[in-house]
Design an enzyme around this catalytic site. Structure first.
Site, PDB file in Angstrom:
ATOM      1  N   ASP A  45      26.560  -6.517  15.961  1.00  0.00           N
ATOM      2  CA  ASP A  45      27.477  -5.234  15.790  1.00  0.00           C
ATOM      3  C   ASP A  45      28.960  -5.622  14.864  1.00  0.00           C
ATOM      4  OD1 ASP A  45      25.742  -3.898  17.198  1.00  0.00           O
ATOM      5  OD2 ASP A  45      26.680  -3.693  18.943  1.00  0.00           O
TER       6      ASP A  45
ATOM      7  N   SER B 278      30.582   2.163  17.929  1.00  0.00           N
ATOM      8  CA  SER B 278      31.685   2.863  17.921  1.00  0.00           C
ATOM      9  C   SER B 278      32.984   1.671  18.116  1.00  0.00           C
ATOM     10  CB  SER B 278      32.028   4.080  18.485  1.00  0.00           C
ATOM     11  OG  SER B 278      31.592   3.795  19.905  1.00  0.00           O
TER      12      SER B 278
END
Length: 342
Positions: A151, A106
């Protein structure tokens, strides 16, 4: 005028904790994600309104990171200013379907989405790979999270439903088409994790100790037999062994995906979880129990995904058996919940 940016969440199918050790990783973009609206400001103020928080944060763009939930947003706007995409601050509105503390990136998605919106605002020419590298700087240099590039690359480059086979040393990558017969199902364990709590940094420092011993910046290039037979003390030897073997499991998993070999892919996932549990020591008993039951109840493969110490597992499940499997696993683990699938 407001500018929009979007980035998906990601699940790492295999290749954990090796993106800062020179290895190959295989993350996939998810259908859940994070959307940002950015309105440039000239007063050096960053305001952040997010659907996950009641308060609207108001920060100076010159604020350092202080552990507040708005730190990634402030850091992203600071980076956008350094790139010449905004002159001052920004007003941000954030909407997310990525569960916090899930290990599904996130924070990376938020930073990349802000940078993409800022690119439009500043009519920038940066490519997605350049924005991914900039997003990593935010986490490393501003937030103090010693993460690798996986990521940021996954959420900046990959499209939902695809996986990116990424060489984290060169940043060369290819998009992998996933098996049509199976789903990768992501379940949250119910145990929340935070990368900033120090344990991730501890593992990074342990890997740095192993790098110094072997005289290399790429633990994944070492032969596992050489690591196992070395005089490097524990736990550093086990950390290095995980990196070298995990890199090879990623290569085997990618070859298996291309060949449609579900058995080899499932085996690599199971071996990856065992290595994360035993050699890298980032799993927890509730995670191990969830992975074991996922397998017992019919998954072909399952493993902890993400940085560890909580968060999610990913399970490889035959599409035809998925719903019955999911009901059985969630009934046995009431704290767990379905998050997404690929």
């Amino acid at each position: 005028m407001a500018f929009a940016g979007y980035a998906p969440g990601r699940v790492n199918l295999i290749g954990e904790h090796i993106d800062y050790n020179g290895g190959m990783v295989l993350p996939a973009a998810l259908s859940i994600g994070l959307e940002v609206e950015l309105a440039p400001r000239t007063d050096g103020v960053v305001t952040v309104a997010a659907d996950s928080y009641d308060e609207v944060a108001r920060r100076s763009i010159d604020d350092g990171a202080n552990g507040h939930w708005s730190d990634p947003a402030v850091g992203a706007v600071r980076e956008a200013r350094a790139l010449g995409l905004v002159d001052g601050g920004a007003s941000l509105t954030i909407r997310s379907t990525i569960p916090q503390g899930s290990g599904l990136s996130s924070s990376a998605a938020l930073i990349v989405a802000i940078l993409k919106a800022a690119r439009d605002a500043g009519q920038g020419t940066q490519g997605d790979v350049e924005l991914a590298v900039a997003a990593r700087r935010v986490e490393n240099d501003y937030m103090g999270v010693p993460c690798g590039i996986m990521d940021q690359m996954a959420v900046a480059v990959a499209a939902p439903g695809t996986a990116i086979a990424l060489d984290t040393e060169s940043l060369d990558y290819e998009i992998a088409v996933l098996p049509q017969s199976h789903d990768f199902v992501v379940l949250h364990s119910g145990v929340t994790r935070k990368l900033a709590d120090g344990r991730y940094k501890e593992r990074k420092l342990e890997c740095d100790r192993a790098k110094a011993f072997f005289g290399t910046a790429n633990l994944c290039s070492l032969e596992p037999e050489d690591i196992a037979g070395s005089a490097l003390e524990e736990p550093y030897r086990s950390r290095a062994l995980h990196c070298a073997t995990e890199h090879r499991r990623v290569l085997a998993a990618l070859a298996a995906i291309k060949a449609g070999d579900i058995g080899t892919l499932a085996g690599a996932m199971a071996q990856s979880h065992a290595s994360m549990r035993d050699d890298f020591a980032v799993s927890l008993p509730p995670i191990d129990a969830l992975v074991a039951d996922a397998m017992t109840m019919g998954a072909d493969g399952a493993r902890l995904t993400g940085g560890g110490f909580g968060g999610c597992i990913v399970a490889l499940v035959d599409k035809g058996a998925r719903e019955d499997w999911l009901g059985s696993v969630l009934a046995a683990h009431p704290d767990a919940r379905f998050v997404a699938s690929v």
